[in-house]
Design an enzyme around this catalytic site. Structure first.
Site, PDB file in Angstrom:
ATOM      1  N   ARG A 104       0.881  -1.177   0.000  1.00 32.33           N
ATOM      2  CA  ARG A 104       0.000   0.000   0.000  1.00 32.33           C
ATOM      3  C   ARG A 104       0.914   1.221   0.000  1.00 32.33           C
ATOM      4  O   ARG A 104       1.706   1.407   0.911  1.00 32.33           O
ATOM      5  CB  ARG A 104      -0.905  -0.009   1.228  1.00 32.33           C
ATOM      6  CG  ARG A 104      -1.644   1.303   1.417  1.00 32.33           C
ATOM      7  CD  ARG A 104      -2.749   1.224   2.423  1.00 32.33           C
ATOM      8  NE  ARG A 104      -3.895   0.507   1.883  1.00 32.33           N
ATOM      9  CZ  ARG A 104      -5.125   0.554   2.414  1.00 32.33           C
ATOM     10  NH1 ARG A 104      -5.357   1.263   3.490  1.00 32.33           N
ATOM     11  NH2 ARG A 104      -6.108  -0.123   1.861  1.00 32.33           N
ATOM     12  N   HIS A 131      -7.341   0.652  -6.378  1.00 30.91           N
ATOM     13  CA  HIS A 131      -7.526  -0.203  -5.191  1.00 30.91           C
ATOM     14  C   HIS A 131      -8.225  -1.493  -5.656  1.00 30.91           C
ATOM     15  O   HIS A 131      -9.374  -1.747  -5.314  1.00 30.91           O
ATOM     16  CB  HIS A 131      -8.363   0.541  -4.156  1.00 30.91           C
ATOM     17  CG  HIS A 131      -8.369  -0.083  -2.794  1.00 30.91           C
ATOM     18  ND1 HIS A 131      -7.540  -1.131  -2.446  1.00 30.91           N
ATOM     19  CD2 HIS A 131      -9.103   0.207  -1.683  1.00 30.91           C
ATOM     20  CE1 HIS A 131      -7.773  -1.451  -1.185  1.00 30.91           C
ATOM     21  NE2 HIS A 131      -8.714  -0.666  -0.702  1.00 30.91           N
ATOM     22  N   GLN A 134     -10.147  -4.128  -3.304  1.00 33.08           N
ATOM     23  CA  GLN A 134     -11.480  -3.761  -2.818  1.00 33.08           C
ATOM     24  C   GLN A 134     -12.546  -4.127  -3.843  1.00 33.08           C
ATOM     25  O   GLN A 134     -13.649  -4.542  -3.486  1.00 33.08           O
ATOM     26  CB  GLN A 134     -11.521  -2.254  -2.533  1.00 33.08           C
ATOM     27  CG  GLN A 134     -12.844  -1.786  -1.968  1.00 33.08           C
ATOM     28  CD  GLN A 134     -13.124  -2.324  -0.581  1.00 33.08           C
ATOM     29  OE1 GLN A 134     -12.291  -2.196   0.299  1.00 33.08           O
ATOM     30  NE2 GLN A 134     -14.295  -2.920  -0.361  1.00 33.08           N
ATOM     31  N   ASP A 219     -17.274   6.807  -1.719  1.00 33.89           N
ATOM     32  CA  ASP A 219     -16.031   6.706  -0.935  1.00 33.89           C
ATOM     33  C   ASP A 219     -15.787   8.093  -0.340  1.00 33.89           C
ATOM     34  O   ASP A 219     -16.429   9.073  -0.746  1.00 33.89           O
ATOM     35  CB  ASP A 219     -14.888   6.282  -1.880  1.00 33.89           C
ATOM     36  CG  ASP A 219     -13.562   6.038  -1.167  1.00 33.89           C
ATOM     37  OD1 ASP A 219     -13.565   5.920   0.075  1.00 33.89           O
ATOM     38  OD2 ASP A 219     -12.522   5.983  -1.849  1.00 33.89           O
ATOM     39  N   CYS A 259     -16.317   1.366   0.544  1.00 32.34           N
ATOM     40  CA  CYS A 259     -15.163   0.532   0.901  1.00 32.34           C
ATOM     41  C   CYS A 259     -14.747   0.688   2.359  1.00 32.34           C
ATOM     42  O   CYS A 259     -14.066  -0.181   2.890  1.00 32.34           O
ATOM     43  CB  CYS A 259     -14.000   0.836  -0.032  1.00 32.34           C
ATOM     44  SG  CYS A 259     -13.368   2.522   0.119  1.00 32.34           S
ATOM     45  N   ARG A 287     -13.308  -8.879   1.888  1.00 33.46           N
ATOM     46  CA  ARG A 287     -11.894  -8.638   1.582  1.00 33.46           C
ATOM     47  C   ARG A 287     -11.084  -9.895   1.925  1.00 33.46           C
ATOM     48  O   ARG A 287     -10.182 -10.280   1.204  1.00 33.46           O
ATOM     49  CB  ARG A 287     -11.368  -7.442   2.392  1.00 33.46           C
ATOM     50  CG  ARG A 287     -11.993  -6.097   2.042  1.00 33.46           C
ATOM     51  CD  ARG A 287     -11.563  -5.625   0.673  1.00 33.46           C
ATOM     52  NE  ARG A 287     -10.127  -5.525   0.559  1.00 33.46           N
ATOM     53  CZ  ARG A 287      -9.378  -4.505   0.990  1.00 33.46           C
ATOM     54  NH1 ARG A 287      -9.973  -3.453   1.516  1.00 33.46           N
ATOM     55  NH2 ARG A 287      -8.067  -4.515   0.842  1.00 33.46           N
TER      56      ARG A 287
HETATM   57  N1  NVA Z   1      -9.999   6.486  -1.461  1.00 31.22           N
HETATM   58  C1  NVA Z   1      -9.626   6.061  -0.136  1.00 31.22           C
HETATM   59  C2  NVA Z   1      -9.829   4.575  -0.001  1.00 31.22           C
HETATM   60  C3  NVA Z   1      -9.518   4.036   1.378  1.00 31.22           C
HETATM   61  C4  NVA Z   1      -9.667   2.554   1.469  1.00 31.22           C
HETATM   62  C5  NVA Z   1      -8.188   6.446   0.156  1.00 31.22           C
HETATM   63  O1  NVA Z   1      -7.343   6.278  -0.722  1.00 31.22           O
HETATM   64  O2  NVA Z   1      -7.920   6.907   1.265  1.00 31.22           O
HETATM   65  N1   CP Z   2     -11.214  -0.377   2.437  1.00 31.83           N
HETATM   66  C1   CP Z   2      -9.954  -0.420   2.887  1.00 31.83           C
HETATM   67  O1   CP Z   2      -9.009  -0.660   2.137  1.00 31.83           O
HETATM   68  O2   CP Z   2      -9.826  -0.234   4.235  1.00 31.83           O
HETATM   69  P1   CP Z   2      -8.474  -0.014   5.039  1.00 31.83           P
HETATM   70  O3   CP Z   2      -7.927   1.342   4.650  1.00 31.83           O
HETATM   71  O4   CP Z   2      -8.887  -0.064   6.481  1.00 31.83           O
HETATM   72  O5   CP Z   2      -7.505  -1.092   4.691  1.00 31.83           O
END
Ligand code: NVA
Ligand code: CP
Length: 301
Positions: A104, A131, A134, A219, A259, A287
């Site tokens: 990540r 992502h 997800q 989101d 998500c 997930r």
């Molecule tokens: N769009 C959000 C998704 C979190 C799972 C982010 O990147 O923070």
């Molecule tokens: N939806 C998701 O990826 O959650 P986290 O940021 O908690 O991993």
């Protein structure tokens, strides 16, 4: 044989994605029945997190443990990656010691550079652009509740962010129509939209976008790394909330997803979050099952 990575949904074929979803549903049922399936005994997953996470970390770590393997959590605070060791060097070293790596991070090019130098499969656990993990869980959830998503209409309400861009890839791979309602200036990548214009359209008005739709998705308005834009984004996204009223424009059997983490009363109403029939919690649970199916696919070819 070339190593199979999962950096975006386009790294798997539509047929592979379809069987992955079927397998995820199967693994979920096996786990619920108390079945023990340990195909990854002595296998190790490296987990590189340059951003926070609850669901992603726990689902990968628990999934690996359930499969009889082990997972190592690596944060830039404690590794040399955080002190400037090149991504390419880290990729060579880590991939010589573990069997699969999830990352990540911020720029999508970081994960591409990492994958290029990795001897083992690399999984995108979220970048600024995509992502895909997800989406596996979201599609699994839709399929479990409503059957195939092929030919259905999905409405994205909110920021043209990493999740939205993964929905564009999903529209192509799972063959559905995607309508995106976002304020001016917050569109997904124009080239990506153009490349998928046969099934993806930008419709500004959330109500028009939601009309007769089979799935509404949203989101957060400010993603990780955009915290300093939070106040400005709250203004820009006013009216882009999924709530009971917006849902009333959709198909009577429409589902809605998020998500998570969610900001109640911003992109989603408290009412929808608390509805007893919401699939959002199952979407989060999936997930675990979807990523187990993903690791199985990447590691057992
Ligand atoms: N769009 C959000 C998704 C979190 C799972 C982010 O990147 O923070
Ligand atoms: N939806 C998701 O990826 O959650 P986290 O940021 O908690 O991993």
């Amino acid at each position: 044989m070339a190593i199979k990575h999962f950096l975006t949904l386009l790294d798997l074929s539509p047929a592979e994605l379809a069987s992955l979803i079927t397998r995820a549903i199967e693994l979920k049922a096996e786990l619920a029945a108390g079945g023990h399936n340990e195909p990854f005994k002595n296998k190790v997953l490296g987990m590189v997190f340059e951003k926070s996470s609850t669901r992603t970390r726990v689902s990968f770590e628990a999934g690996m443990a359930q499969f009889g393997g082990h997972a190592i959590f690596l944060s830039p605070r404690d590794t040399q990656l955080g002190r400037g060791e090149p991504v390419e060097d880290s990729a060579r070293v880590l991939s010589a010691m573990v069997d699969v790596i999830m990352i990540r991070t911020f720029g999508h090019e970081i994960i591409e550079r990492f994958a290029k130098h990795s001897k083992v499969p690399v999984i995108n656990a979220l970048t600024d652009d995509y992502h895909p993990c997800q989406l596996l869980a979201d599609i699994q959830t839709y399929v479990e509740h409503r059957g195939s998503i092929q030919g259905k209409t999905v409405s994205w309400i909110g920021d043209g962010n990493n999740m939205c861009q993964s929905y564009i890839n999903a529209a192509k791979q799972f063959d559905f129509e995607l309508r995106i309602a976002c304020p001016k200036g917050f569109e997904p990548n124009a080239e990506l939209v153009a490349a998928n214009k046969d099934r993806v359209s930008i419709i500004r008005d959330p109500k028009l976008a939601a009309k007769d739709s089979h799935l509404l998705v949203t989101d957060v308005w400010a993603s990780m790394g955009q915290e300093d834009q939070q106040a400005q984004r709250i203004q820009a996204f006013s009216g882009f909330q999924i709530n009971e009223e917006l849902l009333s424009y959709a198909d009577s059997k429409a589902l809605y997803m998020h998500c998570l983490p969610a900001h109640r009363e911003e992109e989603i109403s408290t009412g929808l979050m608390e509805r007893p029939d919401t699939v959002i919690w199952e979407e989060a649970e999936n997930r675990l099952h979807a990523q187990k199916a993903l690791m199985e696919l990447l590691l057992t070819q």
